[in-house]
Design a protein around this motif. Structure first.
Motif, PDB file in Angstrom:
ATOM      1  N   GLY A  17       0.616  -1.260  -0.017  1.00  0.00           N
ATOM      2  CA  GLY A  17      -0.076   0.125   0.010  1.00  0.00           C
ATOM      3  C   GLY A  17       0.926   1.366  -0.141  1.00  0.00           C
ATOM      4  O   GLY A  17       0.324   2.435   0.096  1.00  0.00           O
ATOM      5  N   PHE A  18       2.090   1.400  -0.108  1.00  0.00           N
ATOM      6  CA  PHE A  18       2.921   2.441  -0.139  1.00  0.00           C
ATOM      7  C   PHE A  18       2.724   3.137  -1.562  1.00  0.00           C
ATOM      8  O   PHE A  18       2.980   4.404  -1.432  1.00  0.00           O
ATOM      9  N   ILE A  19       2.407   2.529  -2.700  1.00  0.00           N
ATOM     10  CA  ILE A  19       2.173   2.920  -3.926  1.00  0.00           C
ATOM     11  C   ILE A  19       0.676   2.890  -4.181  1.00  0.00           C
ATOM     12  O   ILE A  19       0.332   1.694  -4.196  1.00  0.00           O
ATOM     13  N   ASN A  20       0.145   3.968  -4.297  1.00  0.00           N
ATOM     14  CA  ASN A  20      -1.499   3.838  -4.609  1.00  0.00           C
ATOM     15  C   ASN A  20      -1.750   4.901  -5.737  1.00  0.00           C
ATOM     16  O   ASN A  20      -1.457   6.147  -5.421  1.00  0.00           O
ATOM     17  N   GLU A  21      -1.984   4.559  -6.868  1.00  0.00           N
ATOM     18  CA  GLU A  21      -2.315   5.747  -7.916  1.00  0.00           C
ATOM     19  C   GLU A  21      -3.355   6.324  -7.764  1.00  0.00           C
ATOM     20  O   GLU A  21      -3.380   7.386  -7.856  1.00  0.00           O
ATOM     21  N   GLN A  22      -4.547   5.928  -6.763  1.00  0.00           N
ATOM     22  CA  GLN A  22      -5.644   6.755  -6.470  1.00  0.00           C
ATOM     23  C   GLN A  22      -5.078   8.048  -5.665  1.00  0.00           C
ATOM     24  O   GLN A  22      -5.420   9.201  -5.715  1.00  0.00           O
ATOM     25  N   ARG A  23      -4.301   7.436  -4.668  1.00  0.00           N
ATOM     26  CA  ARG A  23      -3.866   8.670  -3.791  1.00  0.00           C
ATOM     27  C   ARG A  23      -2.978   9.670  -4.562  1.00  0.00           C
ATOM     28  O   ARG A  23      -3.170  11.012  -4.371  1.00  0.00           O
ATOM     29  N   VAL A  24      -2.164   9.196  -5.411  1.00  0.00           N
ATOM     30  CA  VAL A  24      -1.461  10.200  -6.355  1.00  0.00           C
ATOM     31  C   VAL A  24      -2.267  11.073  -7.050  1.00  0.00           C
ATOM     32  O   VAL A  24      -2.241  12.289  -7.118  1.00  0.00           O
ATOM     33  N   LEU A  25      -3.454  10.706  -7.643  1.00  0.00           N
ATOM     34  CA  LEU A  25      -4.392  11.374  -8.381  1.00  0.00           C
ATOM     35  C   LEU A  25      -5.048  12.470  -7.488  1.00  0.00           C
ATOM     36  O   LEU A  25      -5.266  13.681  -7.819  1.00  0.00           O
ATOM     37  N   GLU A  26      -5.547  11.870  -6.346  1.00  0.00           N
ATOM     38  CA  GLU A  26      -6.215  12.639  -5.382  1.00  0.00           C
ATOM     39  C   GLU A  26      -5.181  13.751  -4.808  1.00  0.00           C
ATOM     40  O   GLU A  26      -5.743  15.156  -4.623  1.00  0.00           O
ATOM     41  N   SER A  27      -4.107  13.648  -4.586  1.00  0.00           N
ATOM     42  CA  SER A  27      -2.834  14.430  -4.242  1.00  0.00           C
ATOM     43  C   SER A  27      -2.640  15.719  -5.279  1.00  0.00           C
ATOM     44  O   SER A  27      -2.673  16.599  -4.779  1.00  0.00           O
ATOM     45  N   VAL A  28      -2.413  15.253  -6.457  1.00  0.00           N
ATOM     46  CA  VAL A  28      -2.157  16.276  -7.508  1.00  0.00           C
ATOM     47  C   VAL A  28      -3.549  17.061  -7.615  1.00  0.00           C
ATOM     48  O   VAL A  28      -3.558  18.184  -7.747  1.00  0.00           O
ATOM     49  N   VAL A  29      -4.524  16.492  -7.763  1.00  0.00           N
ATOM     50  CA  VAL A  29      -5.836  17.257  -7.828  1.00  0.00           C
ATOM     51  C   VAL A  29      -6.228  18.382  -6.476  1.00  0.00           C
ATOM     52  O   VAL A  29      -6.457  19.401  -6.799  1.00  0.00           O
ATOM     53  N   PHE A  30      -5.919  17.724  -5.366  1.00  0.00           N
ATOM     54  CA  PHE A  30      -5.960  18.623  -4.376  1.00  0.00           C
ATOM     55  C   PHE A  30      -5.059  20.179  -4.296  1.00  0.00           C
ATOM     56  O   PHE A  30      -5.364  21.033  -4.018  1.00  0.00           O
ATOM     57  N   ARG A  31      -3.710  19.361  -4.526  1.00  0.00           N
ATOM     58  CA  ARG A  31      -2.671  20.527  -4.824  1.00  0.00           C
ATOM     59  C   ARG A  31      -2.790  21.532  -5.696  1.00  0.00           C
ATOM     60  O   ARG A  31      -2.613  22.854  -5.639  1.00  0.00           O
ATOM     61  N   ARG A  32      -3.171  21.095  -6.744  1.00  0.00           N
ATOM     62  CA  ARG A  32      -2.895  21.850  -8.166  1.00  0.00           C
ATOM     63  C   ARG A  32      -4.291  22.587  -8.720  1.00  0.00           C
ATOM     64  O   ARG A  32      -4.221  23.616  -9.179  1.00  0.00           O
TER      65      ARG A  32
END
Length: 152
Positions: free
Chosen positions: A51-66
């Motif tokens: 669970g250290f690599i999670n594509e959904q978390r990456v997507l949510e992180s980018v959307v939240f930050r940018r």
């Protein structure tokens, strides 16, 4: 005293500790450090299984930050550069387009604050928003004041 280079898993964890990374990003960054073929894939498989690599978390992180500062087109480019699934990107961008005008208005308001007085200034405002990745329709609505007339 000999210096031991960190393992691929250690390097990946260090990168993941800084921010969310997609598997494709980690492969790109860690590829030059791979000593034997398949070593990187095994390390990333293990991290993904835990669970250290999670594509959904990456997507949510980018959307939240940018998303508060960028338009849907620019966010799409950033998500594509991270190597995320096209279906997930399409869904995230569709969600962002629903709030495109409001987000563009907020960005415009923080930068300029007042309507353009003349066409060259209006063009400058439009170029600024276009550079941030906002769509043409949203830019027109914001710069020309096509939203509610209660003020900016």
């Amino acid at each position: 005293m000999a210096f031991n280079a960190p393992s691929l898993k250690g390097r990946a964890l260090r990168l993941l500790g800084q921010r969310e990374h997609s598997r494709a990003e980690l492969e790109r960054k860690l590829g030059p450090h791979e000593a034997e073929p398949g070593e990187l894939a095994r390390a990333l498989d293990d991290l993904q299984a835990k669970g250290f690599i999670n594509e959904q978390r990456v997507l949510e992180s980018v959307v939240f930050r940018r998303a508060p500062r960028l338009g849907a087109m620019r966010v799409r480019q950033e998500l594509q550069a991270k190597g995320l699934a096209p279906e997930a990107i399409s869904q995230a961008v569709a969600d962002l387009q629903a709030t495109e005008v409001e987000r563009a208005r907020d960005v415009w308001r923080r930068k300029f604050g007042a309507p353009a007085e003349d066409p060259p200034t209006r063009a400058k405002h439009m170029r600024f928003l276009a550079g941030r990745g906002f769509g043409a329709e949203a830019i027109r609505k914001v710069v020309k004041g096509a939203w509610d007339d209660d003020g900016i």
